[in-house]
Design an enzyme around this catalytic site. Structure first.
Site, PDB file in Angstrom:
ATOM      1  N   GLY A  10      10.223  -4.295  88.021  1.00 54.43           N
ATOM      2  CA  GLY A  10      10.832  -3.134  87.366  1.00 54.43           C
ATOM      3  C   GLY A  10      12.343  -3.151  87.535  1.00 54.43           C
ATOM      4  O   GLY A  10      12.983  -2.106  87.656  1.00 54.43           O
ATOM      5  N   GLY A  13      14.576  -0.934  85.474  1.00 52.32           N
ATOM      6  CA  GLY A  13      14.288   0.501  85.438  1.00 52.32           C
ATOM      7  C   GLY A  13      15.370   1.326  86.094  1.00 52.32           C
ATOM      8  O   GLY A  13      16.430   0.833  86.487  1.00 52.32           O
ATOM      9  N   ASP A  34      10.838  -8.002  84.903  1.00 53.96           N
ATOM     10  CA  ASP A  34      10.814  -6.811  84.052  1.00 53.96           C
ATOM     11  C   ASP A  34      10.237  -7.187  82.687  1.00 53.96           C
ATOM     12  O   ASP A  34      10.282  -8.347  82.277  1.00 53.96           O
ATOM     13  CB  ASP A  34      12.224  -6.220  83.874  1.00 53.96           C
ATOM     14  CG  ASP A  34      12.146  -4.735  83.499  1.00 53.96           C
ATOM     15  OD1 ASP A  34      12.284  -3.886  84.405  1.00 53.96           O
ATOM     16  OD2 ASP A  34      11.914  -4.420  82.316  1.00 53.96           O
ATOM     17  N   ILE A  54       3.653  -7.245  84.434  1.00 57.58           N
ATOM     18  CA  ILE A  54       3.146  -7.423  85.807  1.00 57.58           C
ATOM     19  C   ILE A  54       1.627  -7.618  85.839  1.00 57.58           C
ATOM     20  O   ILE A  54       1.049  -7.893  86.882  1.00 57.58           O
ATOM     21  CB  ILE A  54       3.551  -6.258  86.736  1.00 57.58           C
ATOM     22  CG1 ILE A  54       3.080  -4.914  86.173  1.00 57.58           C
ATOM     23  CG2 ILE A  54       5.048  -6.252  86.980  1.00 57.58           C
ATOM     24  CD1 ILE A  54       3.116  -3.790  87.181  1.00 57.58           C
ATOM     25  N   TYR A 152      -0.769   9.552  87.169  1.00 60.25           N
ATOM     26  CA  TYR A 152       0.292   8.893  87.939  1.00 60.25           C
ATOM     27  C   TYR A 152       0.175   9.234  89.437  1.00 60.25           C
ATOM     28  O   TYR A 152       0.237   8.347  90.297  1.00 60.25           O
ATOM     29  CB  TYR A 152       1.631   9.370  87.379  1.00 60.25           C
ATOM     30  CG  TYR A 152       2.875   8.867  88.057  1.00 60.25           C
ATOM     31  CD1 TYR A 152       3.257   7.531  87.972  1.00 60.25           C
ATOM     32  CD2 TYR A 152       3.699   9.751  88.766  1.00 60.25           C
ATOM     33  CE1 TYR A 152       4.420   7.086  88.572  1.00 60.25           C
ATOM     34  CE2 TYR A 152       4.869   9.307  89.359  1.00 60.25           C
ATOM     35  CZ  TYR A 152       5.223   7.980  89.268  1.00 60.25           C
ATOM     36  OH  TYR A 152       6.379   7.551  89.851  1.00 60.25           O
ATOM     37  N   LYS A 156      -0.689   6.648  92.410  1.00 56.88           N
ATOM     38  CA  LYS A 156       0.251   6.393  93.515  1.00 56.88           C
ATOM     39  C   LYS A 156      -0.391   6.696  94.867  1.00 56.88           C
ATOM     40  O   LYS A 156      -0.169   5.975  95.843  1.00 56.88           O
ATOM     41  CB  LYS A 156       1.529   7.218  93.326  1.00 56.88           C
ATOM     42  CG  LYS A 156       2.424   6.721  92.187  1.00 56.88           C
ATOM     43  CD  LYS A 156       3.266   5.522  92.627  1.00 56.88           C
ATOM     44  CE  LYS A 156       4.261   5.103  91.559  1.00 56.88           C
ATOM     45  NZ  LYS A 156       5.224   4.097  92.023  1.00 56.88           N
TER      46      LYS A 156
END
Ligand code: SER
Length: 340
Positions: A10, A13, A34, A54, A152, A156
């Site tokens: 990332g 980002g 990325d 990824i 999300y 996580k």
């Protein structure tokens, strides 16, 4: 300083840009991943830039040839994007993380030492059922209110457990020694505010969006109520939290995942500060019921005493310093250069 090889996913980002600069200016060698190519300036800082997904095995293989000492796994689909496409969120956030935990394990075993795995977790792992509860509870500790209301947050929170599992329990029934190849550490970020990048697909985005819109003299409809409150942090503090946690001696750490806080303004506090610097800011509050509900389920602030005690965490920027010393000078330069 010992020069380390660091894998950064990332890299393009919101956090990736600042972290890439920080790590390479400190003399480390960075392999970046990325979906999108990096700017020429950022590419020039890297040992190699792997452009790809990824979830793609070729991407993992390309990274695995390096003797990696640390992984900063930033690639993720943020909360609003993951709510809009939960299955994609799950694939990117969970399967993506699993891929890099496995990579860390294989590299750690090959080089014979633990690979540090730095993980940006989030206040989205918390879930508070009602606004009344949110007001009553105030600052949450790490192990409180872990009932996430978004894909999300669910992803996580699960990743936090995966990290612990891979560090301490993975393949524990095998005869060979299999643990000790990953040293997983994470911080739960509040909303982050950068002078250089605007996040995409997050629910805390109203703060950075409001600020960047005002700096460009563009109108902005804020998608939460003026009283909406969650913790925020300036990007330099966020990046420093990750690198300081990475550098902390293992014996000083009493947990793998830490809350980190800085300031906890309401949306109307942010609006007030924006208006001091940009008096003509055209900002209207037009709450979106669903995004507001996500913000209402996140805590108004976090108790970060464990991070302060264990590895000396201390934010440098409060709301005012964030504006006066970090955002204003950088953002004004950023957009005036666009106008040239
Ligand atoms: N900034 C993230 C989001 O809004 C939360 O950590 O999704």
């Amino acid at each position: 300083m010992i020069k380390k090889t660091i894998l950064l996913t990332g890299a393009n980002g919101e956090i990736g840009h600042t972290l890439l600069e920080e790590l390479t200016y400190s003399g480390h060698s960075v392999v970046a991943i990325d979906l999108q190519p990096l700017s020429k300036e950022h590419e020039a800082l890297c040992e190699e830039v792997i452009v790809g997904n990824i979830l793609d095995e070729d991407v993992i293989r390309a990274a695995e040839k390096y003797d990696i000492n640390e992984i900063y796994h930033l690639a993720a689909l943020l909360s609003t994007s993951s709510e809009r496409n939960p299955e994609l969120g799950h694939r990117v956030n969970v399967e993506g993380t699993l891929n890099f935990l496995q990579l860390a394990y294989r590299v750690g075993k090959r080089i014979g030492e633990a690979v540090k795995f730095l993980f940006p977790s989030t206040i989205a792992v918390f879930g508070i059922p009602s606004l009344e509860d949110k007001i009553r509870i105030g600052k949450v500790k790490e192990d409180d209110c872990l009932m996430p209301m978004t894909m999300y947050g669910v992803n996580k929170l699960y990743n936090e457990h995966l990290g612990r599992y891979y560090s301490e329990l993975y393949k524990r029934l095998s005869i060979e020694k299999e643990t000790g190849y990953i040293d997983f550490r994470g911080v739960r970020f509040p909303g982050l505010i950068s002078a250089f990048t605007v996040p995409t697909g997050g629910t805390s985005d109203y703060a950075p969006e409001m600020i960047h819109a005002a700096a460009q003299h563009k109108p902005y409809n804020c998608f939460v109520r003026p009283d909406a409150q969650i913790p925020f942090m300036a990007m330099p503090d966020g990046v420093r939290a990750l690198t300081e946690l990475a550098a902390a001696p293992a014996e000083s750490l009493t947990r793998r995942i830490y809350n980190i806080g800085a300031f906890a303004p309401t949306a109307s506090d942010i609006f007030d500060v924006v208006r001091v610097s940009f008096p003509d800011a055209n900002i209207v509050f037009k709450p979106d019921v669903n995004r507001q509900a996500i913000i209402d389920s996140w805590p108004s602030d976090v108790d970060d005493s464990a991070a302060r005690n264990d590895w000396g965490w201390e934010p440098k920027y409060d709301l005012e310093r964030t504006f006066v010393e970090y955002l204003l000078p950088n953002i004004t330069r950023l957009y005036s250069s666009y106008e040239l």
